[in-house]
Design an enzyme around this catalytic site. Structure first.
Site, mmCIF file in Angstrom:
data_model
loop_
_atom_site.group_PDB
_atom_site.id
_atom_site.type_symbol
_atom_site.label_atom_id
_atom_site.label_comp_id
_atom_site.label_asym_id
_atom_site.label_seq_id
_atom_site.Cartn_x
_atom_site.Cartn_y
_atom_site.Cartn_z
ATOM 1 N N ASP A 164 0.867 -1.184 0.000
ATOM 2 C CA ASP A 164 0.000 0.000 0.000
ATOM 3 C C ASP A 164 0.903 1.233 0.000
ATOM 4 O OD1 ASP A 164 -1.673 2.098 0.570
ATOM 5 O OD2 ASP A 164 -2.921 0.935 1.972
ATOM 6 N N HIS A 165 0.885 1.941 -1.111
ATOM 7 C CA HIS A 165 1.832 3.032 -1.264
ATOM 8 C C HIS A 165 1.474 4.244 -0.395
ATOM 9 C CE1 HIS A 165 5.270 4.862 -2.879
ATOM 10 N NE2 HIS A 165 5.177 4.474 -4.138
ATOM 11 N N ARG A 166 0.282 4.204 0.174
ATOM 12 C CA ARG A 166 -0.056 5.272 1.110
ATOM 13 C C ARG A 166 0.782 5.127 2.382
ATOM 14 N NH1 ARG A 166 -6.347 4.151 1.676
ATOM 15 N NH2 ARG A 166 -5.386 2.119 1.950
#
Lengths: 427, 181
Positions: free
Chosen positions: A396-398
């Site tokens: 999850d690049h967040r």
């Protein structure tokens, strides 16, 4: 008079819907076109209007029931006679489902196309001159000559099996047979029935899977990073011990427990990989509940192995085995499929070399495991062959930046490439 | 010329009941040899109608009288080798049943005719000629006969009789030869 409310056609390819709620209670008076009931389909929710003025007498099915098109779902008392035109036709008069012309299945291919014109055009039929020349050139019996003329055959093209190469009746019949076989127009694949499409409503588990996938895929900004791992040492270790352990404990330790352990060791340095993100709250987990995807017939489930950080390789293998069996027997409990902190999915068993798995929301990462392949790699300036496993880590690049995830994966691979450092502690 | 007990009785009755004079042949060898339960009620076998004793697809074998039994033996043996022969018992020699024989020739295109008497001037010479005249376009091989030899006297010594008379072996061999043509 009494009027039966049926489920009307709800749109193309919709065969059933679910009653969401009744909008008219039993005893309510109803005006024509008042909505009676809300029905959910896999496409939209629709309100079914009343075709008549009257009173809702009785609901025949409760909410949350799956109802097929045409099923009677309620009784109404309506004023006067109900004309047929006001009732819902579930099917056209012919009783066949309406299928657009272009979707109609083609006529099944005939045995063979048997028109003389076609044959001549295709050069399958010999012309008269060739027939007569053939008859003169070849030793043949009266019946063969007759057949040659009737079926437009140049006998020179028929291989004779009779005495001295004579063309027999059987030879000609075989030739005609083969000639027709060339003509047969067969589709590459013919379904047993000729429906142009198979309609499978997405319901139950498949629907749940589909909802989860959509939610995860479209809310989590996925990035997948790949890295290769030399599995020589793990393979050597397994070769040495796995049979013995299986004999003693009845459990075969696959590669998955090793990978689970490697994740745990690597995550000590990169803890955000083992976390969940919900409502802007990141929960970095100090324990490892590892979800392991299990493919079942027509569906997929991810049982969770709790507290892998406290378990031996053997125990993880045992848990995996147990949960997989439960998954196949459909006896998994709710707590056995929830509470995961990170997931592993093994597409390699089926032969995949690479994949970009979708994260099991609200987790932060999922590791794709692929097939171990012997590959040429360079070691100390020499090309050597090593068993290589290509990992794909979706994150999850967040939550996690690229460098963080890439370094995590590299560290995890280091643990797998040199398992001796930690193996003794967890066997 | 009956080959079975049923035909022997049925044909004889037809002969007696018919207004025309009839020559009724019996094969002496069949007298104490064929046994069969016959229906108690009255029955006749029409004159001029052959019997399709066994259906087949590769070749037609036509015979009558004792030779029907020899042919049956041959055809049964051939069947085990995968040869499907059609077997017709003529039952009546004059008039003979063109319809059933021609129909069979149309189907198989190959014919073997079996008679016990000498080849020259026998019943099968007539049948053979008729098939060639009328069914030529359907033939895939020469119409071939298996007959007694053209010798002036019938030998009595068993080895000589065997040499002279058609038997299952000779019939089967001829059938194969015609099929190989």
């Amino acid at each position: 008079m009494e009027y039966k409310v049926v489920v009307p056609p709800l749109g193309e390819s919709v065969v059933e819907g679910t009653i969401v709620k009744w909008l008219k209670n039993e005893g309510d008076s109803v005006k024509a076109d008042d909505p009676l009931v809300e029905i959910m389909t896999d496409k939209i929710n629709v309100e079914i209007p009343s075709p008549h003025n009257g009173v809702m007498k009785k609901h025949l099915v409760p909410p949350d029931t799956v109802v097929e098109i045409g099923r009677e779902i309620a009784l109404m008392e309506v004023e006067g006679e109900v004309t047929a035109a006001r009732t819902f036709d579930t099917k056209p008069e012919s009783g066949e489902e309406r299928i657009p012309q272009e979707q109609k299945a083609p006529e099944p291919a005939g045995e063979f196309i048997d028109s003389a014109a076609h044959h001549r055009q295709e050069g399958i039929h010999a012309d008269e001159e060739a027939i007569e020349t053939g008859i003169k050139a070849v030793q043949s019996s009266p019946v063969v000559r007759r057949l040659a003329r009737e079926h437009f055959i140049d006998l020179r093209k028929v291989s004779g099996t009779g005495k001295g190469g004579r063309v027999s009746k059987q030879d000609v019949i075989k030739y005609i047979d083969a000639r027709h076989r060339v003509d047969v127009v067969k589709p590459d694949f013919q379904f047993p029935d000729l429906e142009p499409e198979e309609v499978i409503p997405v319901t139950g588990v498949r629907k749940v899977i589909s909802e989860h996938m959509v939610k995860a895929a479209f809310t989590i900004p996925h990035v997948t990073t790949f890295d290769e791992c030399d599995m020589s040492r793990v393979i050597a270790w397994r070769r040495q011990y796995v049979d013995r352990i299986e004999k003693e404990d009845g459990i075969r330790i696959t590669f998955m427990p090793f990978i689970a352990k490697a994740i745990i060791f690597a995550a000590k340095e990169f803890p955000w990989i083992n976390a969940t993100l919900e409502d802007d709250v990141l929960r970095v987990k100090k324990y490892f509940n590892i979800g392991m995807a299990v493919a079942r017939e027509n569906s997929l489930i991810v049982p969770v192995i709790k507290h892998c950080e406290q378990k031996s390789l053997l125990q993880i293998a045992r848990d995996m085995h147990e949960l997989a069996e439960k998954a196949n027997a459909d006896t998994l409990q709710m707590d056995e499929i929830t509470g995961g902190t990170i997931s592993i999915t093994n597409a390699g068993g089926m032969g995949a070399l690479s994949s970009t798995p979708i994260i099991a929301k609200p987790q932060v990462a999922i590791l794709g495991v692929h097939k171990i392949v012997d590959k040429p790699v360079v070691r100390d300036g020499e090309i050597v062959i090593r068993p290589i496993l290509n990992f794909g880590l979706s994150f999850d690049h967040r939550v996690v930046d690229g460098a963080y995830a890439v370094r995590f994966l590299r560290r995890m691979i280091e643990y797998l490439e040199e398992p001796d450092r930690w193996l003794l502690g967890v066997i | 010329m009956p080959a079975t007990a049923y035909d022997a009785k049925g044909l004889l009755k037809s002969a007696i009941r018919g207004d025309d004079p009839v020559i009724y042949y019996e094969h002496k060898r069949l007298y104490r040899w064929i046994k069969e339960d016959l229906p108690e009620e009255d029955f006749t076998v029409p004159i001029g109608r052959a019997a399709m004793r066994k259906e087949g697809s590769d070749i037609t074998v036509v015979s009558y009288g004792l030779m029907y039994h020899r042919s049956l033996e041959a055809v049964s043996a051939l069947e085990k080798e995968g040869i499907s022969a059609e077997l017709i018992d003529m039952r009546t020699l004059s008039p003979w049943d063109r319809e059933i024989i021609f129909e069979s020739v149309r189907k198989t295109s190959r014919v073997v005719l079996v008679q016990e008497s000498s080849k020259t001037g026998g019943v099968m010479a007539e049948v053979s000629a008729a098939i060639t005249e009328e069914m030529f376009d359907y033939l895939d091989a020469p119409v071939t006969r298996v007959c007694g030899l053209d010798v002036p006297a019938i030998p009595f010594a068993p080895p000589m009789e065997h040499f002279f008379l058609p038997n299952a072996d000779k019939i089967a061999r001829t059938v194969k030869k015609v099929l190989e043509y």
